[in-house]
Every structure is written in C-alpha cells, then in structure tokens.
Design a protein around this motif. Structure first.
Motif, PDB file in Angstrom:
ATOM      1  N   THR A   1      -5.651   1.938   4.217  1.00  0.00           N
ATOM      2  CA  THR A   1      -4.092   2.035   4.814  1.00  0.00           C
ATOM      3  C   THR A   1      -3.219   2.382   3.052  1.00  0.00           C
ATOM      4  O   THR A   1      -1.797   3.226   4.138  1.00  0.00           O
ATOM      5  CB  THR A   1      -3.915   0.141   4.189  1.00  0.00           C
ATOM      6  OG1 THR A   1      -5.208  -0.034   4.904  1.00  0.00           O
ATOM      7  CG2 THR A   1      -2.992   0.097   4.223  1.00  0.00           C
ATOM      8  N   TYR A   2      -3.717   2.529   2.254  1.00  0.00           N
ATOM      9  CA  TYR A   2      -2.878   2.941   1.329  1.00  0.00           C
ATOM     10  C   TYR A   2      -2.417   5.146   1.904  1.00  0.00           C
ATOM     11  O   TYR A   2      -1.245   5.589   1.744  1.00  0.00           O
ATOM     12  CB  TYR A   2      -3.526   3.496  -0.666  1.00  0.00           C
ATOM     13  CG  TYR A   2      -2.759   4.219  -1.018  1.00  0.00           C
ATOM     14  CD1 TYR A   2      -1.448   4.407  -1.594  1.00  0.00           C
ATOM     15  CD2 TYR A   2      -2.996   5.503  -1.367  1.00  0.00           C
ATOM     16  CE1 TYR A   2      -1.152   4.743  -2.455  1.00  0.00           C
ATOM     17  CE2 TYR A   2      -2.090   6.411  -2.651  1.00  0.00           C
ATOM     18  CZ  TYR A   2      -1.347   5.804  -3.171  1.00  0.00           C
ATOM     19  OH  TYR A   2      -1.275   7.235  -3.372  1.00  0.00           O
ATOM     20  N   LEU A   3      -3.383   5.271   2.002  1.00  0.00           N
ATOM     21  CA  LEU A   3      -3.326   7.388   2.511  1.00  0.00           C
ATOM     22  C   LEU A   3      -2.845   6.868   3.760  1.00  0.00           C
ATOM     23  O   LEU A   3      -2.227   8.108   4.388  1.00  0.00           O
ATOM     24  CB  LEU A   3      -4.545   8.032   2.625  1.00  0.00           C
ATOM     25  CG  LEU A   3      -5.433   7.892   1.245  1.00  0.00           C
ATOM     26  CD1 LEU A   3      -6.811   7.979   1.505  1.00  0.00           C
ATOM     27  CD2 LEU A   3      -4.814   9.247   0.763  1.00  0.00           C
ATOM     28  N   ARG A   4      -2.391   5.811   4.784  1.00  0.00           N
ATOM     29  CA  ARG A   4      -1.914   6.236   6.091  1.00  0.00           C
ATOM     30  C   ARG A   4      -0.384   5.128   6.227  1.00  0.00           C
ATOM     31  O   ARG A   4       0.664   5.680   7.115  1.00  0.00           O
ATOM     32  CB  ARG A   4      -2.796   5.861   6.826  1.00  0.00           C
ATOM     33  CG  ARG A   4      -4.345   6.603   6.847  1.00  0.00           C
ATOM     34  CD  ARG A   4      -5.046   5.545   7.788  1.00  0.00           C
ATOM     35  NE  ARG A   4      -4.745   4.979   8.791  1.00  0.00           N
ATOM     36  CZ  ARG A   4      -4.474   3.682   9.182  1.00  0.00           C
ATOM     37  NH1 ARG A   4      -3.810   2.829   8.704  1.00  0.00           N
ATOM     38  NH2 ARG A   4      -3.445   3.945  10.845  1.00  0.00           N
ATOM     39  N   THR A   5       0.232   5.327   4.826  1.00  0.00           N
ATOM     40  CA  THR A   5       1.711   4.145   5.248  1.00  0.00           C
ATOM     41  C   THR A   5       2.274   5.129   3.706  1.00  0.00           C
ATOM     42  O   THR A   5       2.798   3.853   3.174  1.00  0.00           O
ATOM     43  CB  THR A   5       1.561   2.767   4.580  1.00  0.00           C
ATOM     44  OG1 THR A   5       0.241   2.692   3.284  1.00  0.00           O
ATOM     45  CG2 THR A   5       0.475   1.693   5.517  1.00  0.00           C
ATOM     46  N   PHE A   6       1.891   6.690   3.634  1.00  0.00           N
ATOM     47  CA  PHE A   6       3.932   7.038   2.784  1.00  0.00           C
ATOM     48  C   PHE A   6       4.357   7.137   4.011  1.00  0.00           C
ATOM     49  O   PHE A   6       4.470   7.493   5.194  1.00  0.00           O
ATOM     50  CB  PHE A   6       2.553   8.397   2.367  1.00  0.00           C
ATOM     51  CG  PHE A   6       2.543   8.301   0.889  1.00  0.00           C
ATOM     52  CD1 PHE A   6       3.203   8.149   0.009  1.00  0.00           C
ATOM     53  CD2 PHE A   6       1.079   8.572   1.460  1.00  0.00           C
ATOM     54  CE1 PHE A   6       1.937   8.220  -0.937  1.00  0.00           C
ATOM     55  CE2 PHE A   6       0.134   8.063  -0.240  1.00  0.00           C
ATOM     56  CZ  PHE A   6       1.213   7.966  -1.502  1.00  0.00           C
ATOM     57  N   TYR A   7       5.606   6.911   3.019  1.00  0.00           N
ATOM     58  CA  TYR A   7       6.684   7.066   3.682  1.00  0.00           C
ATOM     59  C   TYR A   7       7.889   8.206   2.944  1.00  0.00           C
ATOM     60  O   TYR A   7       7.863   7.482   1.698  1.00  0.00           O
ATOM     61  CB  TYR A   7       7.696   5.786   4.898  1.00  0.00           C
ATOM     62  CG  TYR A   7       7.949   4.640   3.728  1.00  0.00           C
ATOM     63  CD1 TYR A   7       9.165   4.421   3.432  1.00  0.00           C
ATOM     64  CD2 TYR A   7       6.941   3.939   3.605  1.00  0.00           C
ATOM     65  CE1 TYR A   7       9.521   3.123   2.272  1.00  0.00           C
ATOM     66  CE2 TYR A   7       7.097   2.520   2.120  1.00  0.00           C
ATOM     67  CZ  TYR A   7       8.794   2.644   2.398  1.00  0.00           C
ATOM     68  OH  TYR A   7       8.547   1.969   0.661  1.00  0.00           O
ATOM     69  N   ARG A   8       8.488   8.360   3.871  1.00  0.00           N
ATOM     70  CA  ARG A   8      10.061   9.270   2.921  1.00  0.00           C
ATOM     71  C   ARG A   8      11.268   7.882   2.478  1.00  0.00           C
ATOM     72  O   ARG A   8      11.439   7.208   3.208  1.00  0.00           O
ATOM     73  CB  ARG A   8      11.273   9.847   3.993  1.00  0.00           C
ATOM     74  CG  ARG A   8      10.526  11.447   4.124  1.00  0.00           C
ATOM     75  CD  ARG A   8       9.651  12.300   3.675  1.00  0.00           C
ATOM     76  NE  ARG A   8      11.018  12.551   1.741  1.00  0.00           N
ATOM     77  CZ  ARG A   8      11.058  13.259   1.303  1.00  0.00           C
ATOM     78  NH1 ARG A   8       9.807  13.570   1.329  1.00  0.00           N
ATOM     79  NH2 ARG A   8      12.316  13.383   1.228  1.00  0.00           N
TER      80      ARG A   8
END
Length: 241
Positions: free
Chosen positions: A121-128
């Motif tokens: 989940t962490y690796l897929r939920t980065f955002y600007r």
C-alpha cells in the motif's frame, strides 16, 4: 539530544498510529515464485539501495531463488562489492541525516516489521505535496520524509478530498488520482511493486521457504513411520488376540 533520540524512536509508532485507520491493499505475494523475487531484487538494487541498505542480507542468498553467481555479479552488483558481501548502499549515515533529516532505515527486516500489505500500500500511495520538503507525501505514512523513488515509473498522483454528510456528520473521503502517467501503466506498476514486496519478504526471512519444505518432508516421514509402527504392532499382537 535526548529528546531528539526519543522522537526518532517514536517515529515508527507514530506512523502506525497515523495509518492505522487506513484499509490496506492485499499484496498477494507468492514466496515460492522465484522469478518474482528475482525481479523484485532487480528493482531493489536499482531504486532502493541508493539510499537504504540491507546489512543483514548477502547478495549470494539470491542463489537460493535460482540466480547464479555470475548473474548476480552482472545484473545486481554495481559497486566494488563481492557476491558474498552484504547489501550496503553508497549513502552514508551523515549524508542521509543531512538530506532527509533522519537516517534512512535498513530494510533487511522491514517486511516483518511493517507487514507485506502495508509495504504494498505504501509504495502505491505517494502523492504530490508542495508543503513537504521533498515535494511528496503518502497516505499510508503521512508526512513521510522519503521522496517517491519510483515516481518516474508510476507517474504523479494528486490527493482529492471529498466531504459527505451522513446523519448530520461530515465524513471525509480521500482518494488518489493519477495526474501525469509514468513509464508503466497502473497494472504494470502494481506488478512491479508486488515483486518488490515479494523480494523484501524473502530478504526478511530467506529460510522461510526451505523451512516449510523441510516441515512437509518431516511430516510425511512421520506419517510413514506411524503407519509402519501400526503394522508392526498389529503383527506383534496378532497371536495374543
């Protein structure tokens, strides 16, 4: 100094508390998929090992998932390290603290500490997030100090917040939207992160698969031994009855 040390020690607990209400996506990794682990190792050395290290993992352990010593040398070692060396990155502790405010953690057992679903989940939920020093934030780890190392592959996500009213109470829904695509499609990126998490899980416990196989063999042996013991008992006591 003592207060700073205490704050750093509490960071993982704060992260868990902050992300505790978030529903995690299932990683669905396969510990027996050697090709997936090999692909994950390639992603790890290309994108993670520049800042992090895995001081308890040796390159030659990858021979357990089908790689030869020469393949490891040619495809996974880009420094002067030898196949028997541990996977340490070029970034020193002092540089890490200067760049990120805290030393990037060693990832040897991160899969056991965090769990594979959390990592996926962490690796897929980065955002600007322009308010952050790195320009990035994360839903699973709010106010994370790490930049999004895989953004060129995933693309740029932005956070959308919607507020709904239910029975007089306002409920906030947060979701991510892909604003600029990366080199991979969303499905391809999910596969890449799943492979990376599969490798991190293998790295955290390389003997897990072998232990499982050994356990199955032992149970089969004991089952056969039990059958033979029962037959011997029957033969020994047949004249008594």
């Amino acid at each position: 100094m003592r207060k700073l040390l205490l704050a750093l020690l509490c960071l993982p607990l704060a992260a868990i508390a902050a992300g505790g209400e978030m529903q995690l996506d299932r990683a669905n990794i396969d510990a027996h998929d050697a090709i997936s682990i090999q692909r994950g190792a390639r992603t790890f050395v290309n994108y993670c090992l520049n800042c992090h290290s895995a001081a308890y993992m040796r390159y030659n352990r990858l021979m357990d998932v089908g790689l030869t010593e020469q393949q490891i040398k040619d495809n996974l070692i880009f420094t002067s390290a030898k196949v028997g060396d541990t996977m340490t990155g070029p970034l020193g502790k002092k540089e890490g603290r200067a760049w990120f405010g805290v030393e990037p953690p060693d990832l040897s057992v991160i899969a056991r500490a965090r769990g594979v679903d959390w990592l996926y989940t962490y690796l897929r939920t980065f955002y600007r997030d322009d308010t952050r020093q790195t320009g990035w934030n994360n839903l699973a780890f709010p106010n994370v100090g790490m930049p999004h190392a895989l953004w060129q592959l995933q693309g740029t996500q932005i956070l959308k917040t919607e507020v709904e009213e239910h029975d007089g109470h306002k409920v906030e829904h947060r979701k991510l939207e892909l604003a600029a695509p990366g080199a991979l499609s969303p499905m391809e990126y999910d596969k890449l992160t799943r492979d990376l998490v599969n490798y991190l899980a293998f790295m955290a416990e390389p003997e897990a698969t072998k232990r499982t196989q050994t356990g199955v063999v032992v149970l089969l042996f004991l089952t056969v031994l039990l059958a033979l013991t029962w037959l011997l008992k029957q033969a020994y006591w047949k004249d008594v009855h």
